[in-house]
Design a protein around this motif. Structure first.
Motif, short mmCIF file in Angstrom:
data_model
loop_
_atom_site.label_atom_id
_atom_site.label_comp_id
_atom_site.label_asym_id
_atom_site.label_seq_id
_atom_site.Cartn_x
_atom_site.Cartn_y
_atom_site.Cartn_z
N LEU A 1 58.64 -56.84 -43.94
CA LEU A 1 59.66 -57.19 -44.94
C LEU A 1 61.06 -56.81 -44.48
CD1 LEU A 1 57.69 -56.25 -48.16
CD2 LEU A 1 58.39 -58.54 -47.49
N ASP B 1 51.10 -53.77 -54.31
CA ASP B 1 51.48 -54.98 -53.58
C ASP B 1 52.37 -55.86 -54.45
OD1 ASP B 1 50.03 -54.16 -51.46
OD2 ASP B 1 48.28 -55.41 -51.87
N THR B 2 52.12 -55.84 -55.77
CA THR B 2 52.92 -56.68 -56.69
C THR B 2 54.38 -56.29 -56.61
OG1 THR B 2 51.02 -56.45 -58.14
CG2 THR B 2 52.93 -57.59 -59.03
N GLU C 1 55.98 -57.60 -53.54
CA GLU C 1 56.10 -59.06 -53.51
C GLU C 1 57.12 -59.60 -54.51
OE1 GLU C 1 52.06 -60.15 -54.12
OE2 GLU C 1 51.45 -59.26 -52.20
N THR C 2 57.19 -59.00 -55.72
CA THR C 2 58.02 -59.61 -56.77
C THR C 2 59.46 -59.13 -56.74
OG1 THR C 2 57.36 -57.89 -58.34
CG2 THR C 2 56.10 -59.94 -58.38
N LYS D 1 64.99 -56.33 -49.43
CA LYS D 1 64.36 -57.51 -48.84
C LYS D 1 65.36 -58.61 -48.46
CE LYS D 1 60.51 -58.71 -50.96
NZ LYS D 1 59.54 -58.90 -52.06
N LYS E 1 53.51 -53.78 -43.85
CA LYS E 1 54.23 -54.66 -44.79
C LYS E 1 55.71 -54.29 -44.85
CE LYS E 1 50.46 -56.07 -47.78
NZ LYS E 1 49.80 -55.94 -49.08
#
Length: 705
Positions: free
Chosen positions: A292, A619-620, A623-624, A379, A288
């Motif tokens: 990213l 993971d949150t 992602e956020t 990111k 990941k």
């Protein structure tokens, strides 16, 4: 309907112009529906049908090689001196030197001298002319087109030596640019090589070594001391220290035992472990991170968008200036054609936007790669730039500035109930709650081995506490506001509560609907590193540091003062945190929110830059947030801001230097000092300096301020 999508890695992608042309050529393949090229990561995503042979044919003008994304080895890596273009450049240089020797001995007009320079031009510039002339027929004016016109023009006016030098310097410039971009891309390549591609697995009582792509979830992975862990998983047997620096950037190994999570690419230092695999190879934390980071490099930063827009108008403007320089003096002032056509050609050469176009992406690629190796996931270039402009940083308190694991500090009797009874009743009620304060009470009761009571008819009272029946009596436990209007609290007790709150402690009352039986004070421990990190941020020029907390005013202010924060906003519900971020943005502009990425998702999304902590396990958070600090601490925050500011500074230096050198070279036309070789030397020098300046970001250290 989902189209067929394939991702490939590229080798030999040398410049942004070549990348744009390669992408355009792929779009022209009839079976291709869409294509997205990531220059920074040297990667391409193709929607629709296209073979590797078709893709390599589309990139044949630049010798681009195409490989499936999951293929580890991208063929044999050529050294700088093995590349065909570099070999032809060196042969060209040999003939240039011989040509200048002949010009001294036989004169510049000698057929032998001209022939030698001609050979140098053909050998060194064959690929350049092939592309440049083809572009010229299509009226596509890129760097190679400009160079082709310049060299042909030099030959027409008899400047054979100058034409040959231009060809060699252009080839050298291309080689150095390609080499520099490869160095910048190595930051991603080094991430890709972190995790092993094979794992030792026990499946159905059989032990085997297999490719990670063939490992299944719930397989048992066997890891010996000194081995790298190949997959994410959960320890089911054994204990060991794991060096997680590759994921979190922390140099101190983490102790792992049964039930703990481990990550692919981390190093098992001492014990033997059995790990149950919990994720497929494409879903591991390191996979990941790589994905990213690569996506981040594809995103155009504001500076890059500006430069791209500028270059769009800049190149035609340079061509117009070159034409005017070549034509106006001879037509209107009776000057010699040869001299001014030569100056016009020099303007074409010096005007190449190469240094300008590469000034931003190489800096962004290098900085994002450096940060990823230090346990900071940025990111996108836009977030990197915005972090460099931050004025205010807001922090969630629990788990960010504090350990997030509250501990009971005092149990105070206010009635005939004993210390043990107060804790026992509190434990019985809180056993039904998931709140961190409940966990603190249960831990305290367990540590003191308090006798267990049974609670019945548990009921949560939102935002205030809970009640339940213990030993036929209904007990309440919660904040002081829970007991307001229910029982009379003495002045002395109120004073005690206030004093505990001033010390930064959360106070819970326990009692019945007629009497308060006792007080339990709980404190979330401030992280040891938090005060020094806040100081570093202020030294870096952050104007304001704000803590947002749901704690009462007194507790919040006590902790804020202990940490040295500019402001504390207490007694906030999640929507209040959101409103606080909005008001800070309206007042100060660029605001960051730092939280754990779970409860703080709305505030993280509203801030200019959302920074999540502990990304390695959540993971949150990945992602956020716009930026994830992979380790569960703030140690990397000052480094991230420092790196972002350095990146902004280097981008400004690059753009300013590239433009200044062009202007300076163009001014040399007035006294007639601008020669063709000097023009390309200026262009090559600008490109090289811009790239080397950007590569300084590879060595930006943790702790730099």
């Amino acid at each position: 309907m989902e189209t067929n999508k394939n991702v490939y890695r590229l080798q030999g992608l040398s410049c942004t112009n070549c990348a744009a042309k390669f992408e355009k050529n792929i779009r022209n393949i009839q079976t291709v529906e869409d294509v997205k090229l990531n220059f920074g990561a040297s990667k391409i995503t193709v929607h629709g049908g296209a073979t590797i042979e078709q893709l390599e044919q589309a990139g044949s003008f630049d010798g681009i090689k195409v490989y499936p994304e999951r293929q580890r080895q991208l063929g044999k890596k050529e050294s700088f001196w093995e590349k065909r273009d570099n070999i032809t450049a060196m042969i060209s240089l040999f003939f240039i030197i011989v040509g200048y020797i002949f010009s001294i001995q036989l004169g510049e007009e000698s057929l032998i001298t001209i022939g030698t320079f001609g050979v140098a031009i053909i050998i060194g510039g064959f690929d350049l002319f092939k592309v440049g002339l083809k572009n010229l027929t299509k009226l596509q004016f890129d760097m190679k087109t400009l160079m082709t016109i310049a060299v042909i023009g030099a030959v027409i006016i008899g400047e054979w030596g100058e034409g040959a030098v231009v060809v060699f310097l252009f080839a050298l410039s291309e080689a150095l640019e390609s080499y520099s971009m490869d160095k910048a891309r190595q930051s991603i390549q080094s991430l890709m090589d972190i995790a092993p591609n094979r794992a030792t697995i026990r499946r159905n009582n059989e032990t085997m070594e297999i490719d990670v792509e063939d490992v299944r979830i719930d397989d048992i992975m066997l890891i010996k001391p000194g081995q790298k862990i190949a997959m994410d998983g959960e320890v089911v047997k054994g204990q060991s220290s794991i060096n997680q620096a590759t994921i979190t950037g922390e140099s101190i190994p983490a102790y792992k035992t049964t039930g703990d999570e481990v990550f692919a690419g981390t190093l098992n230092e001492e014990g033997t472990l059995e790990v149950r695999v919990t994720k497929h190879v494409e879903d591991t934390t390191i996979a990941k991170i790589i994905h990213l980071v690569e996506e981040a490099q594809a995103e155009r930063a504001p500076s890059q968008q500006f430069v791209d827009r500028f270059a769009k108008y800049y190149t035609p403007a340079i061509m117009l200036i070159a034409l005017l320089v070549a034509v106006i003096p001879p037509l209107f002032f009776g000057e010699g054609w040869s001299e001014w056509v030569y100056s016009g050609l020099a303007v074409l050469v010096v005007g190449c936007p190469c240094a300008l176009v590469i000034s931003t992406p190489v800096a962004i690629v290098t900085a994002i790669g450096n940060a990823a190796r230090k346990g900071v996931l940025i990111k996108g270039g836009i977030h990197l730039e915005e972090t460099g402009r931050l004025k205010v940083i807001a922090f969630d308190k629990t788990g960010t500035l504090t350990e997030g694991k509250p501990e009971v500090t005092e149990v105070i009797r206010l009635s005939e109930m004993s210390h043990e009874e107060i804790l026992g009743v509190a434990k019985a009620i809180e056993a039904f709650s998931q709140h961190p304060l409940a966990s603190a009470i249960i831990r305290k009761a367990d540590n003191e081995q308090v006798n267990a009571f049974e609670a019945e008819d548990f009921q949560s009272i939102t935002g205030k506490g809970a009640k339940a029946t213990v030993n036929s009596t209904v007990y309440f436990i919660g904040s002081p506001s829970l007991f307001e209007g229910m029982v009379s609290v003495s002045t002395g007790t109120k004073q005690q509560i206030k004093e505990l709150q001033i010390q930064g402690k959360t106070v819970m009352l326990i009692g019945t609907e007629r009497e308060v039986k006792g007080l339990i004070a709980v404190a979330d421990q401030v992280r040891e590193s938090s005060p020094s990190i806040i100081q570093k941020l202020h030294r870096l020029g952050i104007e304001k540091t704000v803590m947002l907390t749901g704690d009462n005013e007194a507790t919040g202010k006590a902790i804020g003062k202990q940490l040295g924060l500019s402001e504390t906003r207490a007694e906030l519900m999640p929507q209040d945190k959101l409103e606080s971020i909005k008001t800070l943005r309206e007042r100060y502009g660029n605001v960051a929110m730092v939280g754990d990425g779970v409860n703080d998702a709305p505030a993280l999304a509203t801030a200019t830059v959302g920074i999540a902590m502990g990304g390695a396990g959540t993971d949150t958070a990945l992602e956020t947030a716009d930026i994830a600090l992979m380790a569960d601490d703030l140690e990397r925050l000052p480094y991230t801001i420092s790196l972002s500011r350095k990146t902004l500074s280097i981008i400004k230096q690059n753009v300013s230097f590239a433009l200044a050198l062009k202007v300076l070279a163009l001014l040399l036309i007035i006294p007639g000092w601008l020669t063709l070789w000097l023009a390309i030397f200026a262009d090559m020098g600008a490109t090289l300096i811009v790239v080397l300046n950007s590569l300084r970001l590879m060595h930006a250290k943790y702790g730099d301020e």
